[in-house]
Scaffold this motif. Sequence first.
Motif, mmCIF file in Angstrom:
data_model
loop_
_atom_site.group_PDB
_atom_site.id
_atom_site.type_symbol
_atom_site.label_atom_id
_atom_site.label_comp_id
_atom_site.label_asym_id
_atom_site.label_seq_id
_atom_site.Cartn_x
_atom_site.Cartn_y
_atom_site.Cartn_z
ATOM 1 N N MET A 1 0.843 -1.191 0.000
ATOM 2 C CA MET A 1 0.000 0.000 0.000
ATOM 3 C C MET A 1 0.883 1.248 0.000
ATOM 4 O O MET A 1 1.925 1.252 0.628
ATOM 5 N N TYR A 2 0.449 2.252 -0.670
ATOM 6 C CA TYR A 2 1.263 3.450 -0.843
ATOM 7 C C TYR A 2 0.454 4.625 -0.375
ATOM 8 O O TYR A 2 -0.673 4.828 -0.777
ATOM 9 N N LYS B 1 9.150 4.661 -21.140
ATOM 10 C CA LYS B 1 10.221 4.934 -20.166
ATOM 11 C C LYS B 1 11.016 3.649 -19.979
ATOM 12 O O LYS B 1 10.430 2.563 -19.909
ATOM 13 N N ILE B 2 12.326 3.774 -19.851
ATOM 14 C CA ILE B 2 13.149 2.601 -19.554
ATOM 15 C C ILE B 2 13.520 2.624 -18.080
ATOM 16 O O ILE B 2 13.904 3.668 -17.539
ATOM 17 N N ARG B 3 13.350 1.487 -17.438
ATOM 18 C CA ARG B 3 13.719 1.368 -16.028
ATOM 19 C C ARG B 3 14.184 -0.063 -15.767
ATOM 20 O O ARG B 3 13.487 -1.014 -16.120
ATOM 21 N N VAL C 1 7.533 3.650 -8.558
ATOM 22 C CA VAL C 1 6.075 3.762 -8.691
ATOM 23 C C VAL C 1 5.806 4.539 -9.979
ATOM 24 O O VAL C 1 6.371 5.623 -10.179
ATOM 25 N N ALA C 2 4.958 3.980 -10.835
ATOM 26 C CA ALA C 2 4.624 4.674 -12.088
ATOM 27 C C ALA C 2 3.362 5.507 -11.877
ATOM 28 O O ALA C 2 2.369 5.014 -11.336
ATOM 29 N N PHE C 3 3.411 6.774 -12.284
ATOM 30 C CA PHE C 3 2.252 7.669 -12.225
ATOM 31 C C PHE C 3 1.726 7.840 -13.635
ATOM 32 O O PHE C 3 2.444 8.313 -14.525
ATOM 33 N N VAL D 1 1.596 0.543 -8.319
ATOM 34 C CA VAL D 1 2.522 0.121 -7.267
ATOM 35 C C VAL D 1 2.550 -1.402 -7.335
ATOM 36 O O VAL D 1 1.547 -2.047 -7.050
ATOM 37 N N GLY D 2 3.681 -1.946 -7.732
ATOM 38 C CA GLY D 2 3.711 -3.379 -7.990
ATOM 39 C C GLY D 2 2.761 -3.664 -9.137
ATOM 40 O O GLY D 2 2.911 -3.093 -10.213
ATOM 41 N N SER D 3 1.737 -4.476 -8.902
ATOM 42 C CA SER D 3 0.772 -4.761 -9.977
ATOM 43 C C SER D 3 -0.589 -4.131 -9.690
ATOM 44 O O SER D 3 -1.556 -4.422 -10.378
#
Length: 336
Positions: free
Chosen positions: A1-2, A215-217, A265-267, A280-282
Amino acid sequence: MYSIIATQALCALLLGGTFANSSPTLERDAALKTRATSDELTVNSIYEGPTGAWYENIAVRANGQILATRRDLPILELIDPATGLNSPIVVNTFSSDYAGLAGISETTADVFYVVAAGNYSVFEVDMTTFSYDSSAGVVTSNATVSKVAAIPEAGLLNGLTTANATEGIVLIADALNGYVWRLDVNTGNYSIDIDDATMKYLNTSTTTLGVNGLKIRDSYLYYSNTGNPIFSRIPVDSSGSATGAAEVMANISAVDDFVFNSDGVAFLCQNSLSTLAALVGSETTLIANSTILAGVTAGAFGRTSNDSEILYLTTKGGRFTSSVCCLILQRELILD
Ligand SMILES: *[C@@H]1O[C@H](CO)[C@@H](O)[C@H](O)[C@H]1NC(C)=O
Ligand SMILES: *[C@@H]1O[C@H](CO)[C@@H](O)[C@H](O)[C@H]1NC(C)=O
Ligand SMILES: *[C@@H]1O[C@H](CO)[C@@H](O)[C@H](O)[C@H]1NC(C)=O
Ligand SMILES: *[C@@H]1O[C@H](CO)[C@@H](O)[C@H](O)[C@H]1NC(C)=O
Ligand SMILES: *[C@@H]1O[C@H](CO)[C@@H](O)[C@H](O)[C@H]1NC(C)=O
Ligand SMILES: *[C@@H]1O[C@H](CO)[C@@H](O)[C@H](O)[C@H]1NC(C)=O
Ligand SMILES: *[C@@H]1O[C@H](CO)[C@@H](O)[C@H](O)[C@H]1NC(C)=O
Ligand SMILES: *[C@@H]1O[C@H](CO)[C@@H](O)[C@H](O)[C@H]1NC(C)=O
């Protein structure tokens, strides 16, 4: 949880301004994971463009200044959070051969590459030669702008990301064709890099935009798809070529561009929904739902110690004016 805490006071303190359309919102969607009830959120509009302005993408210089691309006109603008937010500085007006600008990404320090739309091309914008007088609001030395390549085979170029800054390799999403181009900015050579089913729009979609943000990560290329409600990734090598199969990370609608924070975390900017979601995660979580986010196109985090937890966002506007807005994401805790 975020969990995310935001305060308008902090935003005002950091940016030294008063904000239009300030409307704290926290809304939840049954389709997205709900968050702790203590979470609060404020979205501030920090600059509103003229009627018809459409901000398409955003990058932040190491010195904290914001570069915003216009899609309605071929103009690159600079907004400096440190010196007030009254009106942007025009960094460069491109030729009228171009209808507007799209994706933007930095490679080596303060050197950016930007997509010009219409007669699809990529330009280098070298900001190391740029300076401006903040009190007078005038450019005292121009950025050095040069054309890297024309890509006449392109369908609709959109997001652009750096695959390898040293080698000068950038990847560009072709939203209409549903694949990704690879461009060597040193030679101007380009070719189709990755063509995958997860990059196509659905033939039942109301939009013909497939792969959009890139985006590359951690050796994966992550990408959104506007016309297919999926967010995916594919493993890539150090020059951006695929090394394995694509994987759908989440089912999520209407995603335009997106940005990672330092925690991964992807926004995700849900343009037509006026919302921002986080992966967040999946799990996808609704972060903000505001009229200020109408037509939200892309985001970038601040890069100074003062604003590293501020997410700057561009919008194309909805029924109202288009803006660059500011969302403070101050990480409080990460559990699980
Ligand atoms: C966002 O808010 C609007 C207006 O209240 C509402 O119609 C919409 O369903 C909300 N979106 C989500 C994803 O909750
Ligand atoms: C492409 O450039 C030509 C002139 O070089 C111009 O007439 C045309 O309008 C441009 N197309 C777009 C879509 O901007
Ligand atoms: C920057 O470029 C613009 C457009 O070419 C020009 O009008 C202006 O004089 C230049 N400014 C400086 C300081 O060289
Ligand atoms: C890249 O461009 C250079 C210069 O135009 C050319 O000599 C070279 O063959 C190209 N390389 C590839 C892999 O296409
Ligand atoms: C749309 O895509 C589906 C699944 O790929 C396919 O079965 C169908 O024939 C397509 N419809 C049209 C009109 O192309
Ligand atoms: C860029 O490519 C070089 C090899 O040409 C490699 O050493 C370097 O690690 C690559 N950088 C990234 C970020 O992958
Ligand atoms: C996305 O939705 C499809 C179809 O409903 C489902 O099979 C898949 O597991 C979902 N993927 C994720 C990552 O949630
Ligand atoms: C941070 O904010 C303080 C106070 O407004 C200012 O003095 C300082 O220059 C800022 N630092 C950066 C890196 O922007």
